[in-house]
Design a protein around this motif. Sequence first.
Motif, PDB file in Angstrom:
ATOM      1  N   PHE A  46       0.827  -1.203   0.000  1.00 30.35           N
ATOM      2  CA  PHE A  46       0.000   0.000   0.000  1.00 30.35           C
ATOM      3  C   PHE A  46       0.866   1.260   0.000  1.00 30.35           C
ATOM      4  CE2 PHE A  46      -2.236  -3.474   2.039  1.00 30.35           C
ATOM      5  CZ  PHE A  46      -3.466  -3.468   1.408  1.00 30.35           C
ATOM      6  N   ILE A  47       1.982   1.215   0.762  1.00 31.82           N
ATOM      7  CA  ILE A  47       2.919   2.340   0.779  1.00 31.82           C
ATOM      8  C   ILE A  47       3.523   2.540  -0.605  1.00 31.82           C
ATOM      9  CG2 ILE A  47       5.124   3.143   1.717  1.00 31.82           C
ATOM     10  CD1 ILE A  47       4.432   1.678   4.315  1.00 31.82           C
ATOM     11  N   LEU A  51       2.814   6.120  -2.538  1.00 35.17           N
ATOM     12  CA  LEU A  51       3.929   7.074  -2.681  1.00 35.17           C
ATOM     13  C   LEU A  51       4.772   6.813  -3.923  1.00 35.17           C
ATOM     14  CD1 LEU A  51       5.188   7.432   1.023  1.00 35.17           C
ATOM     15  CD2 LEU A  51       3.487   8.780  -0.213  1.00 35.17           C
ATOM     16  N   ASP A  52       4.367   5.837  -4.727  1.00 31.64           N
ATOM     17  CA  ASP A  52       5.060   5.529  -5.982  1.00 31.64           C
ATOM     18  C   ASP A  52       6.538   5.230  -5.747  1.00 31.64           C
ATOM     19  OD1 ASP A  52       5.235   5.086  -8.708  1.00 31.64           O
ATOM     20  OD2 ASP A  52       5.751   7.174  -9.156  1.00 31.64           O
ATOM     21  N   ILE A  53       6.790   4.297  -4.840  1.00 32.52           N
ATOM     22  CA  ILE A  53       8.163   3.901  -4.507  1.00 32.52           C
ATOM     23  C   ILE A  53       8.540   2.693  -5.359  1.00 32.52           C
ATOM     24  CG2 ILE A  53       9.702   3.111  -2.664  1.00 32.52           C
ATOM     25  CD1 ILE A  53       7.908   4.480  -0.657  1.00 32.52           C
ATOM     26  N   SER A  54       9.749   2.707  -5.901  1.00 33.53           N
ATOM     27  CA  SER A  54      10.200   1.589  -6.724  1.00 33.53           C
ATOM     28  C   SER A  54      10.406   0.351  -5.867  1.00 33.53           C
ATOM     29  CB  SER A  54      11.514   1.944  -7.429  1.00 33.53           C
ATOM     30  OG  SER A  54      12.571   2.041  -6.495  1.00 33.53           O
ATOM     31  N   GLN A  55      10.405  -0.825  -6.489  1.00 34.55           N
ATOM     32  CA  GLN A  55      10.583  -2.074  -5.769  1.00 34.55           C
ATOM     33  C   GLN A  55      11.946  -2.126  -5.092  1.00 34.55           C
ATOM     34  OE1 GLN A  55       8.156  -4.398  -5.354  1.00 34.55           O
ATOM     35  NE2 GLN A  55       9.545  -5.407  -3.929  1.00 34.55           N
ATOM     36  N   ASP A  56      12.980  -1.589  -5.751  1.00 32.53           N
ATOM     37  CA  ASP A  56      14.326  -1.607  -5.186  1.00 32.53           C
ATOM     38  C   ASP A  56      14.420  -0.751  -3.928  1.00 32.53           C
ATOM     39  OD1 ASP A  56      15.277  -3.310  -7.097  1.00 32.53           O
ATOM     40  OD2 ASP A  56      16.080  -1.731  -8.392  1.00 32.53           O
ATOM     41  N   ASN A  57      13.701   0.376  -3.899  1.00 31.85           N
ATOM     42  CA  ASN A  57      13.772   1.286  -2.753  1.00 31.85           C
ATOM     43  C   ASN A  57      12.793   0.931  -1.643  1.00 31.85           C
ATOM     44  OD1 ASN A  57      15.771   2.773  -3.978  1.00 31.85           O
ATOM     45  ND2 ASN A  57      14.398   4.333  -4.777  1.00 31.85           N
TER      46      ASN A  57
END
Length: 524
Positions: A46-47, A51-57
Motif C-alpha cells: 500500500f505504501i 507514494l510511488d516507490i520503486s521495488q528496489d527502494n
Amino acid sequence: MTDVTTTPAGAPPGRKQHLGWALVLISVAQLMVVLDGTIVNIALPFIQSDLDISQDNLRWVVTGYALAFGSLLLLGGRLGDLYGRRKIFMIGLVVFGVASLLGGLATSEATLLAARALQGLGAALASPAALALIATTFPAGPARNRAFAVYAAMSGVGAAVGLLLGGWLTGLDSVFGLDVEGWRLTLLINTPIGIVTALLAPRFLNESESHPGELDLPGAVTGTLGLLGLVYGISRAGTDGWGDTWTIASLAVGLLLLATFLLIESRVAHPLLPTRVFANRTRAASYVAMFFAPAAMFAMFFYLSQYIQTVMGYSSIKAGVAFLPFCIGLVAAAGISSNLINRIDPRILAGVGTLMAAVALFGFSRIPHDTSLPIDSVSADYWTDLFPFIMLMALGMGATFVPLTLTAVHHLRAEDSGIGSGVLNTMQQVGGALGLSLLATVATQTMDDLAAKLAKAAEQAGVAASGPIPDSVVHQVFAAGASDAFLFGAGLMLLASLVTWVFLNVKHEELATDGPEGMPVHVG
C-alpha cells in the motif's frame, strides 16, 4: 498497579517508587520500539502504491529503521549513562513520536525514508535506557526478575504484535469518520503513545547520576559509523548478494572503523565502550547467545509470515492472527521463567529454551511442499504442521530471553548499565540482520537451484516454456527455500545453546544480589 517499595540504589533518598507504573512505562516504550520493525511489513504494498516507490527502494522502509536503530544503540546507551537515563529515555520517545508523525503524514518517498531513519534514532536512545532503568530501578531478586521477564516478553512478542497490528490497521479505511490510508495509521499510532509515555516518565521513573563532559567523541564517531557500515553491508547482502561491490566495500569500511574504534577505546580515559563490560565470562556469553538466538527467531517471522500468506493463501489480518499464539505463549513462558529463575540456574533455563527453539525451527523446516514434476500446490495445515512449533518456539524463546537478559546486565557497575544494555540490544539487532541475510542467501540459493533443475527437467521432458510460471510452482519453490532457511536457523539456535551450556556459569542465588562483581553485595 501502585506497587510502592523503598527506594532502590540510584534513586533520590526518601523518594518512594511506584514500581508497577514504572514497569508499565518501560514496557510500553520497549513494545513500541520493537514492533515498529515489523508493523509496516504488511503495509508495504500500500505504501509503494500510494507514494510511488520503486521495488528496489521499498525495502528501505524497513531497512532504514533497522539501520539507524542498530548503528546508534551503543551511542544511545552511553548517552544515558552520561547525561541521565530518564532524560535520554524521554528524548528518545519524543523523537520517536515526532518521527512517526512525520512518517504518517509523508507525501513523498524521501520524507518517509527520512522519518523511518529518525524513528531508528529515537529507538536507539529509548531502548537501552529502558533496560538500564529496570536494572537501576528495581531491587535485585524476584521484583527485578519479574520486571526483566516483562521486558523480555515485550522484546519477543513485539515482532508478532507488529504483524497483527499492521494487518489490522492497514485494512482500516477510515478512523472516526476521517478518510485516511490504513498504512499511515501504522506510523501515526506511535505518536500519542510515545509523547504520553515521555510526559509520564518524570512521575514514575527516577533519574540516574549524570557525568557530562565524559563523552568519547572519537569513539562515538568511529563506533557509530563502523556499526552503520556493518549493518548496511549485512542488510544489502540479503538482497544484492555477498559478492556485490557495495556490500563488500561497506563491510570492509565498517570492520576497519570498528577496529579503529576498539583501538581508541583501549587508550581513552572515558571510553564509549569500557572493556570491563566484557570482562565477565557469563556476561560475554550472554551477549554472544543473544547474537545467535534473535537471528534464528527472525527467520521464523520473515519466512513463515510469507509462507502463510503466499502458499497457504491467508489474508494479511488472518496471517497476523496466526502469530497470536506465539504472543500468548511467550508471555506465559516469560512469566514462568521469572519465577523459575529464583530456583534454577540461568544456564539450565536458557539452555533448555534454546534447544526447544531449535527443535521448533527444525519442525518448520519440514513444512509440506512438492518439488517433483508436475508440481502440485501443497501447503501446510495450520493446526497440525505449524501451530505446535509456533507454541514450542514461543515457550523456548520465553525461557531464553529472561535469563539471558538478566545475566547480560547482572553485576554491571551503575555507571555502565546504559552501555551494557546498549551492547545487548546491538548484539540482537546486528545478529538479527546478519542472520536474516545469511538465511536469505541460503533460501535464494535453494530457490535458484530448484528453478534451474525444474527448467532442465521440463526441457528434457519436451515441455515448452510458454507464458508466466504458474503460481503453484512459484509457491513450492519458495517453500523449498524457506525450508532450508528454517534448517539453517535451527543450526544458529544450536550455536546459541552451545554457548549457553558451556560458558554461562552464574548461579541463580547470585541474581538476587546488587553491585558490580568483586564489590560487596547485599541480598535483595
